[in-house]
Design an enzyme around this catalytic site. Structure first.
Site, PDB file in Angstrom:
ATOM      1  N   ARG A 107       0.862  -1.196   0.000  1.00 26.74           N
ATOM      2  CA  ARG A 107       0.000   0.000   0.000  1.00 26.74           C
ATOM      3  C   ARG A 107       0.888   1.231   0.000  1.00 26.74           C
ATOM      4  O   ARG A 107       1.733   1.388   0.880  1.00 26.74           O
ATOM      5  CB  ARG A 107      -0.860   0.047   1.275  1.00 26.74           C
ATOM      6  CG  ARG A 107      -1.901  -0.987   1.345  1.00 26.74           C
ATOM      7  CD  ARG A 107      -3.006  -0.614   2.304  1.00 26.74           C
ATOM      8  NE  ARG A 107      -2.577  -0.139   3.620  1.00 26.74           N
ATOM      9  CZ  ARG A 107      -3.415   0.297   4.536  1.00 26.74           C
ATOM     10  NH1 ARG A 107      -4.701   0.344   4.290  1.00 26.74           N
ATOM     11  NH2 ARG A 107      -2.982   0.692   5.712  1.00 26.74           N
ATOM     12  N   THR A 111      -1.324   7.432  -0.491  1.00 27.49           N
ATOM     13  CA  THR A 111      -2.612   7.313  -1.219  1.00 27.49           C
ATOM     14  C   THR A 111      -3.401   6.076  -0.793  1.00 27.49           C
ATOM     15  O   THR A 111      -4.585   5.954  -1.121  1.00 27.49           O
ATOM     16  CB  THR A 111      -2.352   7.201  -2.731  1.00 27.49           C
ATOM     17  OG1 THR A 111      -1.623   5.975  -2.958  1.00 27.49           O
ATOM     18  CG2 THR A 111      -1.557   8.376  -3.254  1.00 27.49           C
ATOM     19  N   ASP A 203       0.196  -3.390  12.142  1.00 24.86           N
ATOM     20  CA  ASP A 203       0.678  -3.773  10.813  1.00 24.86           C
ATOM     21  C   ASP A 203       1.045  -5.257  10.824  1.00 24.86           C
ATOM     22  O   ASP A 203       2.017  -5.677  11.459  1.00 24.86           O
ATOM     23  CB  ASP A 203       1.906  -2.920  10.456  1.00 24.86           C
ATOM     24  CG  ASP A 203       2.337  -3.145   9.019  1.00 24.86           C
ATOM     25  OD1 ASP A 203       2.424  -2.170   8.264  1.00 24.86           O
ATOM     26  OD2 ASP A 203       2.580  -4.321   8.634  1.00 24.86           O
ATOM     27  N   ASP A 206       4.665  -6.259   9.562  1.00 29.74           N
ATOM     28  CA  ASP A 206       5.723  -5.906  10.523  1.00 29.74           C
ATOM     29  C   ASP A 206       5.697  -6.824  11.739  1.00 29.74           C
ATOM     30  O   ASP A 206       6.738  -7.234  12.252  1.00 29.74           O
ATOM     31  CB  ASP A 206       5.567  -4.446  10.968  1.00 29.74           C
ATOM     32  CG  ASP A 206       6.014  -3.478   9.882  1.00 29.74           C
ATOM     33  OD1 ASP A 206       6.813  -3.880   9.009  1.00 29.74           O
ATOM     34  OD2 ASP A 206       5.558  -2.324   9.893  1.00 29.74           O
TER      35      ASP A 206
HETATM   36  C1  PRP Z   1      -1.134  -4.858   4.370  1.00 32.40           C
HETATM   37  C2  PRP Z   1      -1.939  -6.133   4.452  1.00 32.40           C
HETATM   38  C3  PRP Z   1      -2.733  -6.086   3.185  1.00 32.40           C
HETATM   39  C4  PRP Z   1      -3.004  -4.618   3.023  1.00 32.40           C
HETATM   40  C5  PRP Z   1      -4.429  -4.356   3.435  1.00 32.40           C
HETATM   41  O1  PRP Z   1      -0.067  -4.994   3.530  1.00 32.40           O
HETATM   42  O2  PRP Z   1      -1.161  -7.286   4.581  1.00 32.40           O
HETATM   43  O3  PRP Z   1      -2.052  -6.613   2.059  1.00 32.40           O
HETATM   44  O4  PRP Z   1      -2.104  -3.930   3.872  1.00 32.40           O
HETATM   45  O5  PRP Z   1      -4.746  -3.045   3.227  1.00 32.40           O
HETATM   46  P1  PRP Z   1      -5.800  -2.578   2.128  1.00 32.40           P
HETATM   47  O6  PRP Z   1      -7.002  -3.432   2.296  1.00 32.40           O
HETATM   48  O7  PRP Z   1      -6.047  -1.148   2.509  1.00 32.40           O
HETATM   49  O8  PRP Z   1      -5.173  -2.693   0.778  1.00 32.40           O
HETATM   50  P2  PRP Z   1       1.036  -3.833   3.304  1.00 32.40           P
HETATM   51  O9  PRP Z   1       0.660  -2.991   2.133  1.00 32.40           O
HETATM   52  O10 PRP Z   1       1.261  -3.131   4.598  1.00 32.40           O
HETATM   53  O11 PRP Z   1       2.307  -4.634   2.844  1.00 32.40           O
HETATM   54  P3  PRP Z   1       3.192  -5.693   3.664  1.00 32.40           P
HETATM   55  O12 PRP Z   1       2.352  -6.938   3.836  1.00 32.40           O
HETATM   56  O13 PRP Z   1       4.342  -5.916   2.766  1.00 32.40           O
HETATM   57  O14 PRP Z   1       3.556  -5.084   4.993  1.00 32.40           O
HETATM   58  N1  URA Z   2      -2.627  -3.450   6.877  1.00 33.35           N
HETATM   59  C1  URA Z   2      -2.288  -3.906   8.094  1.00 33.35           C
HETATM   60  O1  URA Z   2      -1.326  -4.666   8.236  1.00 33.35           O
HETATM   61  N2  URA Z   2      -3.035  -3.526   9.153  1.00 33.35           N
HETATM   62  C2  URA Z   2      -4.087  -2.704   9.026  1.00 33.35           C
HETATM   63  O2  URA Z   2      -4.728  -2.391  10.047  1.00 33.35           O
HETATM   64  C3  URA Z   2      -4.417  -2.220   7.754  1.00 33.35           C
HETATM   65  C4  URA Z   2      -3.686  -2.620   6.690  1.00 33.35           C
END
Ligand code: PRP
Ligand code: URA
Length: 212
Positions: A107, A111, A203, A206
């Site tokens: 994400r 944005t 998150d 993380d």
């Molecule tokens: C997180 C999560 C989803 C996304 C959800 O990933 O694992 O993929 O956010 O958010 P959304 O419904 O608003 O799209 P992130 O983009 O943080 O990437 P990561 O798993 O690499 O930390």
């Molecule tokens: N992605 C995450 O990992 N946690 C949230 O709460 C939203 C998006």
């Protein structure tokens, strides 16, 4: 609580118990990873309820009998990187031969738009039941992008498995992909101004990989 036709909430005391520990900010990486796997296994039990099966003949020590088995090559799980990776072992615990495809999305922090950076899917994906894995469904941008991509590859039977979802994300997926059923353990309250789920768990990527 509002009901959504595209969502199956797998409500069970054991899942609630594990989700409560998962949410706790004191839960460390090792336990967090184990819980994500365990909850995924419990979700898999329900999400795989109507997967393709076939009749086989089995010889017991006493006689031949017709039995039912899963069509092994009919399922693929698609973790959304990174956090979806934490769910793969949870599916494999129950169904070790599930093929695995990977879709990399992150994400954009300003944005909240999902950006694709990787995609590798199993051969013949168009004929399989494709189950997208991601612990979090927040704005729904990542889920919609992953499902768009699978449909571009010809997939017709797609499901989404999340541990925690926000109503906004559920509605976004329903609008973009009304044919996709979502399996979750918990529907949370809302998103905050940064697109994080409340109460949520923070998150997921993380916490799984210890990057913060
Ligand atoms: C997180 C999560 C989803 C996304 C959800 O990933 O694992 O993929 O956010 O958010 P959304 O419904 O608003 O799209 P992130 O983009 O943080 O990437 P990561 O798993 O690499 O930390
Ligand atoms: N992605 C995450 O990992 N946690 C949230 O709460 C939203 C998006």
């Amino acid at each position: 609580m509002k009901e959504y036709k595209n969502v199956t909430i797998i409500d069970h005391p054991l899942i609630r118990h594990k989700v409560a520990i998962l949410r706790n900010k004191e839960t460390g990486t090792k336990e967090f990873r184990e819980l994500v796997e365990e909850i995924t296994t419990l979700l898999t039990y329900e999400c795989f309820k109507d997967i393709p099966t076939k009749k086989v003949m089995v010889m017991t020590p006493l006689e031949r009998t017709e039995q039912t088995m899963v069509v092994e090559n009919s399922i693929a799980v698609i973790p959304v990187l990174r956090a979806g990776l934490g769910m793969v072992n949870g599916v494999h615990t129950l169904f070790p031969t599930a093929r695995v495809g990977h879709i990399g999305l992150y994400r954009d922090e300003s944005t909240l738009e999902a950006k694709q950076y990787y995609c590798k899917l199993p051969d013949g994906i168009e004929d399989k039941v494709a189950i997208v894995l991601d612990p979090m469904l927040a704005t729904g941008g990542s889920a919609v992008a992953a499902i768009d991509l699978l449909k571009e590859q010809g997939c017709k039977n797609i499901r989404l498995m999340n541990i925690i979802a926000a109503p906004y994300g559920v509605e976004t997926v329903a609008k973009a992909h009304p044919d996709v059923q979502i399996y979750i353990s918990t529907l949370d309250r809302c998103l905050n101004e940064n697109g994080y789920i409340l109460p949520g768990l923070g998150d997921a990527g993380d916490r799984l990989f210890g990057t913060k």
